[in-house]
Design a protein around this motif. Structure first.
Motif, short mmCIF file in Angstrom:
data_model
loop_
_atom_site.label_atom_id
_atom_site.label_comp_id
_atom_site.label_asym_id
_atom_site.label_seq_id
_atom_site.Cartn_x
_atom_site.Cartn_y
_atom_site.Cartn_z
N MET A 1 0.75 -1.36 0.02
CA MET A 1 -0.08 -0.04 0.04
C MET A 1 0.88 1.21 0.11
O MET A 1 0.48 2.07 -0.85
CB MET A 1 -0.95 -0.10 1.14
CG MET A 1 -1.80 1.26 1.10
SD MET A 1 -3.05 1.21 0.00
CE MET A 1 -3.96 -0.05 0.22
N GLU A 2 2.14 1.37 0.78
CA GLU A 2 2.90 2.62 0.84
C GLU A 2 3.46 2.72 -0.48
O GLU A 2 3.66 3.95 -0.89
CB GLU A 2 3.99 2.14 2.02
CG GLU A 2 3.57 2.25 3.23
CD GLU A 2 4.57 1.99 4.14
OE1 GLU A 2 5.58 1.72 3.83
OE2 GLU A 2 4.18 2.07 5.55
N VAL A 3 3.78 1.62 -1.24
CA VAL A 3 4.35 1.65 -2.69
C VAL A 3 3.30 2.50 -3.37
O VAL A 3 3.75 3.48 -4.22
CB VAL A 3 4.88 0.58 -3.19
CG1 VAL A 3 5.13 0.56 -4.44
CG2 VAL A 3 5.95 -0.09 -2.31
N ASP A 4 2.22 1.99 -3.51
CA ASP A 4 0.99 2.55 -4.12
C ASP A 4 0.95 4.12 -3.91
O ASP A 4 0.44 4.96 -5.05
CB ASP A 4 -0.14 1.80 -4.24
CG ASP A 4 -0.13 0.30 -4.84
OD1 ASP A 4 0.66 0.26 -5.69
OD2 ASP A 4 -0.85 -0.45 -4.27
N GLU A 5 0.73 4.46 -2.90
CA GLU A 5 0.82 5.83 -2.35
C GLU A 5 1.64 6.70 -2.70
O GLU A 5 1.47 7.79 -3.12
CB GLU A 5 0.44 6.02 -0.96
CG GLU A 5 -0.90 5.24 -0.23
CD GLU A 5 -0.96 5.15 1.03
OE1 GLU A 5 -0.06 5.88 1.88
OE2 GLU A 5 -1.85 4.76 1.62
N LEU A 6 2.90 6.13 -2.55
CA LEU A 6 3.88 7.06 -3.00
C LEU A 6 4.14 7.10 -4.51
O LEU A 6 4.25 8.19 -5.11
CB LEU A 6 5.56 6.15 -2.74
CG LEU A 6 6.67 6.95 -3.00
CD1 LEU A 6 6.85 8.60 -2.38
CD2 LEU A 6 7.79 6.05 -2.71
N TYR A 7 3.64 6.15 -5.43
CA TYR A 7 3.66 6.34 -6.82
C TYR A 7 2.61 7.25 -7.12
O TYR A 7 2.73 8.27 -8.11
CB TYR A 7 3.06 4.90 -7.33
CG TYR A 7 2.99 4.99 -8.74
CD1 TYR A 7 4.20 5.05 -9.79
CD2 TYR A 7 1.85 4.74 -9.32
CE1 TYR A 7 3.99 5.26 -11.00
CE2 TYR A 7 1.63 4.90 -10.75
CZ TYR A 7 2.64 5.10 -11.69
OH TYR A 7 2.37 5.06 -12.72
N LYS A 8 1.37 7.23 -6.70
CA LYS A 8 0.42 8.09 -6.86
C LYS A 8 0.74 9.56 -6.50
O LYS A 8 0.56 10.68 -7.13
CB LYS A 8 -1.03 7.97 -5.91
CG LYS A 8 -2.15 8.81 -6.20
CD LYS A 8 -3.46 8.50 -5.65
CE LYS A 8 -4.58 9.22 -5.85
NZ LYS A 8 -4.41 10.70 -5.56
N SER A 9 1.44 9.91 -5.37
CA SER A 9 1.94 11.10 -4.87
C SER A 9 3.04 11.55 -6.03
O SER A 9 3.03 12.78 -6.17
CB SER A 9 2.74 10.80 -3.61
OG SER A 9 3.30 12.03 -3.17
N MET A 10 4.02 10.72 -6.36
CA MET A 10 5.00 10.99 -7.42
C MET A 10 4.12 11.53 -8.54
O MET A 10 4.54 12.59 -9.26
CB MET A 10 5.69 9.87 -7.85
CG MET A 10 6.85 9.42 -6.81
SD MET A 10 7.59 7.97 -7.33
CE MET A 10 8.25 8.49 -8.97
N LEU A 11 3.07 10.89 -9.13
CA LEU A 11 2.18 11.36 -10.27
C LEU A 11 1.60 12.66 -10.05
O LEU A 11 1.54 13.61 -10.94
CB LEU A 11 1.53 10.23 -10.68
CG LEU A 11 1.74 8.86 -11.26
CD1 LEU A 11 0.96 8.04 -11.75
CD2 LEU A 11 3.05 9.11 -12.25
N ASP A 12 1.17 12.91 -8.98
CA ASP A 12 0.02 14.13 -8.67
C ASP A 12 1.14 15.34 -8.58
O ASP A 12 0.76 16.37 -8.80
CB ASP A 12 -0.36 14.00 -7.18
CG ASP A 12 -1.49 13.04 -7.06
OD1 ASP A 12 -2.03 12.61 -8.44
OD2 ASP A 12 -2.14 12.39 -6.16
#
Length: 254
Positions: A1-12
């Motif tokens: 989950m942390e990886v997914d959240e970090l990836y989304k934050s990067m894209l945002d």
């Protein structure tokens, strides 16, 4: 989950993902999901790097098959090529790497040809993915031919390229071919790094050829390559399993 959240934050934040991020994420995803991951990365490249919304393209409402997914990836690639050729290099590399991970060598080679035809420049990462795929299928001559092609195109093989080939030869207990790769590197002015020596020494030890392993260890030291803990342990293990407890102890004491 942390990886997914970090990836989304990067894209945002507007960061454009690359082939390195694809490789990192691929370790997180289950085997068999490489194309879906590539599609996700390409969508982000299109949006953050090329400035267009992938949802505006004429995609189907759902991806019901691998064929549908491939068609949509190819459509995305065409749009990325039109928008930004540099990012297209990355996008093609991600797709080709995904195909290689799924063992679809022929399709990956076709994509490589298409990539060159549209004016893109394959990355070293892309070549290494294909070389690994070819070697895993036992197509070493094809891998050598691809190395020749990449050099003609101005891309030189690196240590990782040769480690891939040495590793696959050693998996087949073909230590003779692994030595040939080692010799090729030295002829081309490349000093093999310690992982390459370690791989061959491990293979020789497994094949009960401890004398050759010992000679290669000495060759490594003579060439100026500093041994690390891994290669020391490989050599010690080889001695121990081949009836050379005294030599194992002496090396351990060093």
């Amino acid at each position: 989950m942390e990886v997914d959240e970090l990836y989304k934050s990067m894209l945002d934040s507007g960061i454009v993902p690359d082939h390195v991020l694809f490789f990192v994420l691929m370790k997180k995803y289950p085997k068999g999901h490489e194309l879906q991951l590539a599609y996700m990365i390409l969508q982000a490249i299109a949006k953050n790097g090329c400035g267009f919304d992938p949802s505006m393209l004429a995609f189907s409402a759902s991806l019901n098959s691998t064929v549908d997914l491939e068609r949509e990836i190819e459509t995305l690639l065409e749009e990325i090529v039109r928008s930004n050729l540099n990012l297209a290099n990355v996008a093609f590399s991600v797709f080709i790497s995904a195909l290689c991970e799924e063992g679809r060598t022929d399709y990956a080679l076709v994509c490589m040809d298409k990539m060159v035809r549209v004016g893109c420049v394959p990355l070293l990462f892309t070549y290494n993915s294909l070389i690994k795929c070819l070697c895993q299928e036992g197509l070493f001559e094809d891998a050598e031919s691809l190395i020749d092609i990449m050099q003609v195109r101005g891309v030189d093989p690196d240590q990782a390229t040769y480690l891939i080939m040495v590793n696959e030869h050693c998996k087949r207990s073909d230590w003779v071919s692994a030595f040939d790769i080692l010799d090729q590197m030295e002829e081309r002015g490349l000093r093999p790094y310690v992982a390459i020596y370690d791989t061959i020494i491990r293979c020789l030890s497994r094949e009960k050829r401890i004398y050759e392993a010992e000679e290669l260890f000495k060759r490594m030291l003579k060439s100026g390559v500093d041994p690390d803990e891994v290669v020391y342990m490989t050599m010690i293990d080889g001695y121990s399993k081949n009836g050379k407890a005294i030599e194992a102890r002496q090396l351990f004491d060093k």
